[in-house]
Design an enzyme around this catalytic site. Sequence first.
Site, PDB file in Angstrom:
ATOM      1  N   CYS A 263       0.792  -1.235   0.000  1.00 15.58           N
ATOM      2  CA  CYS A 263       0.000   0.000   0.000  1.00 15.58           C
ATOM      3  C   CYS A 263       0.818   1.276   0.000  1.00 15.58           C
ATOM      4  O   CYS A 263       0.732   2.071  -0.931  1.00 15.58           O
ATOM      5  CB  CYS A 263      -0.944  -0.026   1.193  1.00 15.58           C
ATOM      6  SG  CYS A 263      -2.087  -1.394   1.106  1.00 15.58           S
TER       7      CYS A 263
HETATM    8  C1  UDX Z   1      -1.010   0.309   5.776  1.00  7.84           C
HETATM    9  C2  UDX Z   1      -1.880   1.271   6.572  1.00  7.84           C
HETATM   10  O1  UDX Z   1      -1.454   1.255   7.939  1.00  7.84           O
HETATM   11  C3  UDX Z   1      -3.349   0.843   6.484  1.00  7.84           C
HETATM   12  O2  UDX Z   1      -4.157   1.775   7.178  1.00  7.84           O
HETATM   13  C4  UDX Z   1      -3.752   0.805   5.013  1.00  7.84           C
HETATM   14  O3  UDX Z   1      -5.107   0.412   4.871  1.00  7.84           O
HETATM   15  C5  UDX Z   1      -2.863  -0.163   4.265  1.00  7.84           C
HETATM   16  O4  UDX Z   1      -1.478   0.230   4.405  1.00  7.84           O
HETATM   17  P1  UDX Z   1       0.047  -2.078   6.071  1.00  7.84           P
HETATM   18  O5  UDX Z   1       0.731  -1.730   4.790  1.00  7.84           O
HETATM   19  O6  UDX Z   1      -0.603  -3.394   6.218  1.00  7.84           O
HETATM   20  O7  UDX Z   1      -1.101  -0.948   6.381  1.00  7.84           O
HETATM   21  O8  UDX Z   1       1.150  -2.002   7.229  1.00  7.84           O
HETATM   22  P2  UDX Z   1       1.581  -0.969   8.329  1.00  7.84           P
HETATM   23  O9  UDX Z   1       1.396  -1.624   9.630  1.00  7.84           O
HETATM   24  O10 UDX Z   1       0.983   0.338   8.115  1.00  7.84           O
HETATM   25  O11 UDX Z   1       3.187  -0.852   8.045  1.00  7.84           O
HETATM   26  C6  UDX Z   1       3.595  -0.457   6.760  1.00  7.84           C
HETATM   27  C7  UDX Z   1       5.127  -0.438   6.722  1.00  7.84           C
HETATM   28  O12 UDX Z   1       5.627   0.650   7.502  1.00  7.84           O
HETATM   29  C8  UDX Z   1       5.802  -1.692   7.258  1.00  7.84           C
HETATM   30  O13 UDX Z   1       6.908  -2.005   6.435  1.00  7.84           O
HETATM   31  C9  UDX Z   1       6.279  -1.267   8.645  1.00  7.84           C
HETATM   32  O14 UDX Z   1       7.444  -1.981   9.046  1.00  7.84           O
HETATM   33  C10 UDX Z   1       6.611   0.191   8.403  1.00  7.84           C
HETATM   34  N1  UDX Z   1       6.525   1.038   9.586  1.00  7.84           N
HETATM   35  C11 UDX Z   1       5.336   1.161  10.227  1.00  7.84           C
HETATM   36  C12 UDX Z   1       7.649   1.758   9.978  1.00  7.84           C
HETATM   37  O15 UDX Z   1       8.720   1.636   9.385  1.00  7.84           O
HETATM   38  N2  UDX Z   1       7.547   2.607  11.058  1.00  7.84           N
HETATM   39  C13 UDX Z   1       6.378   2.756  11.735  1.00  7.84           C
HETATM   40  O16 UDX Z   1       6.347   3.509  12.703  1.00  7.84           O
HETATM   41  C14 UDX Z   1       5.238   2.002  11.320  1.00  7.84           C
END
Ligand code: UDX
Length: 423
Positions: A263
């Site tokens: 996403c």
């Molecule tokens: C995301 C959005 O959170 C969600 O609301 C949307 O509908 C779809 O995209 P997702 O991609 O499943 O969800 O994962 P998410 O938990 O958001 O993490 C995304 C990425 O960011 C991961 O690689 C995670 O490791 C990274 N991340 C997340 C960080 O590097 N730092 C953070 O503080 C949070």
Amino acid sequence: MKITIVGGGYVGLVTGACFADAGNEVTIVESDTKKAGMINEKTAPIYEPGLEPILGKTIGKNLRAELSYDSVRTSDLTFICVGTPANDDGSANLSFLESASRSIGTALQKPTGYHVVVVKSTVPPGTTGDLVRPAVLTAAHKKENDIGFAMNPEFLREGRAIEDFQNPDRIVIGSSSSMAGDRVADAYRRFQSPVVRTSLAAAEMIKYTSNAFLATKISFANEIGNICKELGIDVYEVMKGVGLDQRIGSKFLDAGAGFGGSCFPKDVSSLTILAERAGIDPQILRAVLAVNEQQPHRLVALLENRAGQISGKRIAVLGLAFKDNTDDVRDSRAIPVIRELLEKGARVAAFDPMAGPNMQKIFPSIEYAGSAADALLGADACLVMTEWPEFSRINHEFDGMKKRIIIEGRHILTCDGKEGICW
Ligand code: UDX
């Protein structure tokens, strides 16, 4: 209500299961016969905690998967939950959406009651009104008001999708008419969350903006983290103090290897393209992507700084999934890291609790260890790429390394002697 869901993937299957769990009669239209078969056997084709118990309760009662679009004709609502993957230029590929719209329209040719078509897929603003609506009406040979249109974005995180669907911070409903929007609101009547009623395009933009802002928070935390690293400051100490400001909030300020998944990279790229086409220079959005692209290379540079030449050396990579609690490796930050390690002649020994088979499709020739200990045995260095909670318990396993060079791309380890990309 009678609800049809088109697309039984991460979003469609979770949406269909949760609507069925709330007492609605739900049909999931899925073109992949194997996937449809698994769903009807109460087996989830994706890993989502809490999903299979819901399938167990609802399949055979008020939830089923079908290959045909027939159920559309007798439903009150049809949610389109098909994928909108990125094209090579970063724009959204809307071909699956268009094809689903035409199939829905064809199913609505015969006389039916008032029906509402709801786009839940993430789409560029303007798509529901300018692509889905004409495609459905043309295929249905119907006029503007015979069918209602709405846009209801999802905010589901992989690995927490059931929890996020059942406890939404808000329900966003864009619609072409209040009647169409009311019908969608009725499907969520049992949820306590605030409901935002708006236009189709604003709802589409709320989704893009939400993901782009979350990605911006992460890249901002990473840029501050990179500065802190040079100043010998732990960015996690800094963000603890920053995040307590109610206007900022502490979530999504975890610096590290950057964001992956199906996403954030896709949606930020798509929004960047959209801005350029609208004549706006998306400076911040481009910078968000640039920082994210750089983080994995910073990690490898830190490794070389500590381990010297890595050619011929065994490097353990702990974590392959783009985040914890999933087997999904789409845009995982481990991919550019492994690619660069191989380009530099290193021998990679990888371990992930769930994502090994998926990463094997990308890098078939690296070693896939059955445990962290096996990956670490004889390793000259170790990189941690995914925030798996079990990694926080690894300690004596590091004793098997030739050299105890432990570098974290995620703030997860509790052992001594580790160093982080930004801490
Ligand atoms: C995301 C959005 O959170 C969600 O609301 C949307 O509908 C779809 O995209 P997702 O991609 O499943 O969800 O994962 P998410 O938990 O958001 O993490 C995304 C990425 O960011 C991961 O690689 C995670 O490791 C990274 N991340 C997340 C960080 O590097 N730092 C953070 O503080 C949070």
